[in-house]
Design a protein around this motif. Structure first.
Motif, PDB file in Angstrom:
ATOM      1  N   VAL A  38       0.859  -1.183   0.000  1.00 35.56           N
ATOM      2  CA  VAL A  38       0.000   0.000   0.000  1.00 35.56           C
ATOM      3  C   VAL A  38       0.897   1.236   0.000  1.00 35.56           C
ATOM      4  O   VAL A  38       1.771   1.381   0.858  1.00 35.56           O
ATOM      5  CB  VAL A  38      -0.936   0.028   1.218  1.00 35.56           C
ATOM      6  N   ALA A  39       0.700   2.097  -0.989  1.00 32.93           N
ATOM      7  CA  ALA A  39       1.451   3.351  -1.072  1.00 32.93           C
ATOM      8  C   ALA A  39       0.789   4.378  -0.156  1.00 32.93           C
ATOM      9  O   ALA A  39      -0.371   4.734  -0.362  1.00 32.93           O
ATOM     10  CB  ALA A  39       1.472   3.855  -2.508  1.00 32.93           C
ATOM     11  N   THR A  40       1.526   4.834   0.846  1.00 32.95           N
ATOM     12  CA  THR A  40       0.951   5.766   1.818  1.00 32.95           C
ATOM     13  C   THR A  40       1.856   6.994   1.980  1.00 32.95           C
ATOM     14  O   THR A  40       2.543   7.151   2.998  1.00 32.95           O
ATOM     15  CB  THR A  40       0.764   5.078   3.190  1.00 32.95           C
ATOM     16  N   PRO A  41       1.885   7.886   1.004  1.00 30.83           N
ATOM     17  CA  PRO A  41       2.704   9.090   1.131  1.00 30.83           C
ATOM     18  C   PRO A  41       2.214   9.980   2.264  1.00 30.83           C
ATOM     19  O   PRO A  41       1.033   9.968   2.619  1.00 30.83           O
ATOM     20  CB  PRO A  41       2.518   9.781  -0.226  1.00 30.83           C
ATOM     21  N   HIS A  42       3.151  10.723   2.843  1.00 29.72           N
ATOM     22  CA  HIS A  42       2.776  11.688   3.882  1.00 29.72           C
ATOM     23  C   HIS A  42       1.759  12.670   3.322  1.00 29.72           C
ATOM     24  O   HIS A  42       1.857  13.129   2.184  1.00 29.72           O
ATOM     25  CB  HIS A  42       3.998  12.469   4.350  1.00 29.72           C
ATOM     26  N   CYS A  43       0.782  13.003   4.130  1.00 30.35           N
ATOM     27  CA  CYS A  43      -0.287  13.912   3.725  1.00 30.35           C
ATOM     28  C   CYS A  43      -0.611  14.842   4.886  1.00 30.35           C
ATOM     29  O   CYS A  43      -0.541  14.438   6.053  1.00 30.35           O
ATOM     30  CB  CYS A  43      -1.512  13.084   3.322  1.00 30.35           C
ATOM     31  N   ASN A  44      -0.947  16.093   4.562  1.00 23.88           N
ATOM     32  CA  ASN A  44      -1.480  17.045   5.542  1.00 23.88           C
ATOM     33  C   ASN A  44      -0.452  17.459   6.592  1.00 23.88           C
ATOM     34  O   ASN A  44      -0.830  17.834   7.700  1.00 23.88           O
ATOM     35  CB  ASN A  44      -2.727  16.457   6.236  1.00 23.88           C
ATOM     36  N   VAL A  83      -1.783  10.117   6.956  1.00 26.38           N
ATOM     37  CA  VAL A  83      -2.248  11.481   7.165  1.00 26.38           C
ATOM     38  C   VAL A  83      -1.823  11.989   8.540  1.00 26.38           C
ATOM     39  O   VAL A  83      -2.057  11.334   9.565  1.00 26.38           O
ATOM     40  CB  VAL A  83      -3.784  11.589   6.987  1.00 26.38           C
ATOM     41  N   PHE A  84      -1.163  13.149   8.531  1.00 26.63           N
ATOM     42  CA  PHE A  84      -0.771  13.792   9.781  1.00 26.63           C
ATOM     43  C   PHE A  84      -2.017  14.392  10.422  1.00 26.63           C
ATOM     44  O   PHE A  84      -2.802  15.077   9.761  1.00 26.63           O
ATOM     45  CB  PHE A  84       0.270  14.875   9.505  1.00 26.63           C
ATOM     46  N   THR A  85      -2.184  14.144  11.706  1.00 32.14           N
ATOM     47  CA  THR A  85      -3.422  14.520  12.378  1.00 32.14           C
ATOM     48  C   THR A  85      -3.384  15.970  12.845  1.00 32.14           C
ATOM     49  O   THR A  85      -2.587  16.351  13.704  1.00 32.14           O
ATOM     50  CB  THR A  85      -3.683  13.595  13.573  1.00 32.14           C
ATOM     51  N   THR A  86      -4.271  16.759  12.260  1.00 31.55           N
ATOM     52  CA  THR A  86      -4.497  18.137  12.681  1.00 31.55           C
ATOM     53  C   THR A  86      -5.976  18.273  13.032  1.00 31.55           C
ATOM     54  O   THR A  86      -6.786  17.373  12.748  1.00 31.55           O
ATOM     55  CB  THR A  86      -4.133  19.125  11.562  1.00 31.55           C
ATOM     56  N   LEU A  93     -11.646  14.606   5.820  1.00 32.43           N
ATOM     57  CA  LEU A  93     -12.209  13.290   5.500  1.00 32.43           C
ATOM     58  C   LEU A  93     -13.592  13.426   4.863  1.00 32.43           C
ATOM     59  O   LEU A  93     -13.884  12.775   3.855  1.00 32.43           O
ATOM     60  CB  LEU A  93     -12.294  12.433   6.767  1.00 32.43           C
ATOM     61  N   THR A  94     -14.425  14.269   5.423  1.00 33.54           N
ATOM     62  CA  THR A  94     -15.781  14.411   4.883  1.00 33.54           C
ATOM     63  C   THR A  94     -15.765  15.079   3.510  1.00 33.54           C
ATOM     64  O   THR A  94     -16.662  14.860   2.702  1.00 33.54           O
ATOM     65  CB  THR A  94     -16.673  15.232   5.842  1.00 33.54           C
ATOM     66  N   GLU A  95     -14.724  15.868   3.234  1.00 36.50           N
ATOM     67  CA  GLU A  95     -14.601  16.517   1.926  1.00 36.50           C
ATOM     68  C   GLU A  95     -13.952  15.614   0.883  1.00 36.50           C
ATOM     69  O   GLU A  95     -13.835  16.006  -0.287  1.00 36.50           O
ATOM     70  CB  GLU A  95     -13.770  17.798   2.063  1.00 36.50           C
ATOM     71  N   GLY A  96     -13.517  14.432   1.293  1.00 34.26           N
ATOM     72  CA  GLY A  96     -12.913  13.497   0.344  1.00 34.26           C
ATOM     73  C   GLY A  96     -11.487  13.831  -0.043  1.00 34.26           C
ATOM     74  O   GLY A  96     -10.981  13.351  -1.056  1.00 34.26           O
ATOM     75  N   ARG A  97     -10.806  14.614   0.774  1.00 30.25           N
ATOM     76  CA  ARG A  97      -9.433  15.011   0.447  1.00 30.25           C
ATOM     77  C   ARG A  97      -8.395  14.036   1.003  1.00 30.25           C
ATOM     78  O   ARG A  97      -7.217  14.121   0.669  1.00 30.25           O
ATOM     79  CB  ARG A  97      -9.165  16.428   0.951  1.00 30.25           C
ATOM     80  N   ILE A  98      -8.849  13.140   1.852  1.00 27.31           N
ATOM     81  CA  ILE A  98      -7.970  12.095   2.410  1.00 27.31           C
ATOM     82  C   ILE A  98      -8.393  10.763   1.820  1.00 27.31           C
ATOM     83  O   ILE A  98      -9.569  10.401   1.867  1.00 27.31           O
ATOM     84  CB  ILE A  98      -8.092  12.040   3.944  1.00 27.31           C
ATOM     85  N   PHE A  99      -7.420  10.031   1.269  1.00 26.97           N
ATOM     86  CA  PHE A  99      -7.725   8.739   0.651  1.00 26.97           C
ATOM     87  C   PHE A  99      -7.401   7.630   1.646  1.00 26.97           C
ATOM     88  O   PHE A  99      -6.237   7.405   1.974  1.00 26.97           O
ATOM     89  CB  PHE A  99      -6.910   8.546  -0.629  1.00 26.97           C
TER      90      PHE A  99
END
Length: 259
Positions: A38-44, A83-86, A93-99
């Motif tokens: 699973v490819a999980t690049p850093h996000c956010n 995903v870095f938690t902020t 998540l609700t906007e669909g910006r996190i996969f």
């Protein structure tokens, strides 16, 4: 084996620098018994990596998957993010910006290593309120978990899943992470072990070394659940195998409680 946490997409974060790194990482994984990555690049991560779900993410993932299928056909590449938690994570998540992992409800969440435990707990609750399932990345590396591992027991009771880095068992992230990794493992609080690979040379996609290392002390049935069965279930959106949690005041009971 199935590796649910890697930084194999080229040029997106501090992982694979280019497609040649990605190919080598896939080849090393396959040679050592991993079939799904699973490819999980850093996000956010504020000021460092955004990598939200969109055209650029899709372009890089699709191109990388196409090349890996050609160069290393034994590997299946799936999409995800670490995903870095902020405080705005529930909204993202609700906007669909996190996969989430393979378009399931499982979201690979990481925290600042010195995060405040109250903030972390609040964010876990809020993420679950938007019907995502937190999969906590390298839980053993956070100072608040090292100080109080029972936090993980409470999170597991609420429905969180826990990922441990394979390198932690061999001391590659320090004594605190190593001790905590074993403590969580011995109390049946680990859902999955993953590589958190960043390159084909250092912090690699080889999972066999950790499996072999742990097989000296832990039964095959337990390790197979952590390295393959539970990661597969997560990728399929299925509930992982649950182990009976051992209270921290009790002696370790991993062997007699594995099922």
């Amino acid at each position: 084996m199935i590796d649910i946490h890697t930084h194999i997409l080229p040029g997106m974060d501090d992982g694979a620098a280019d497609i040649y790194d990605s190919i080598e990482m896939a080849a090393l994984a396959y040679e050592n018994g991993t079939k799904v990555i699973v490819a999980t690049p850093h996000c956010n991560i504020p000021g460092e990596y955004n990598n939200y779900f969109g055209k650029e993410y899709c372009r890089v993932f699709r191109k990388t998957k196409e090349i890996i299928q050609r160069e290393q056909p034994g590997i299946t590449l799936l999409a995800g993010m670490e995903v870095f938690t902020t405080e705005d994570l529930p909204r993202l998540l609700t906007e669909g910006r996190i996969f989430p992992i393979n378009r399931t409800r499982y979201v690979l969440m990481e925290f600042d290593f010195q995060e405040d435990p109250d903030f972390a707990g609040a964010m876990v609750r809020q993420v679950m309120e938007v019907r995502a399932i937190p999969l906590i990345a390298h839980a053993e590396r956070y100072e608040f978990v090292q100080d109080d591992p029972e936090i993980i027991s409470e999170w597991k009771k609420k429905g969180c899943e826990i990922q441990i880095n394979k390198g932690s068992f061999m001391g590659r992230f320090g004594a605190g992470a190593q001790q905590t990794a074993y403590e969580l493992l011995n109390h049946n609080l680990v859902t999955a072990v993953a590589s958190d690979a960043h390159s084909p040379i250092r912090r690699t996609t080889c999972m066999a070394d950790a499996y072999d290392h742990l097989s000296r002390e832990y039964p095959k049935e337990y390790l197979d659940a952590l390295f393959e069965i539970n990661p597969r279930n997560i990728c399929n959106g299925v509930k992982p195998v649950q182990f009976r949690r051992i209270p921290f005041e009790k002696t370790y009971g991993w062997k007699e409680h594995v099922r």
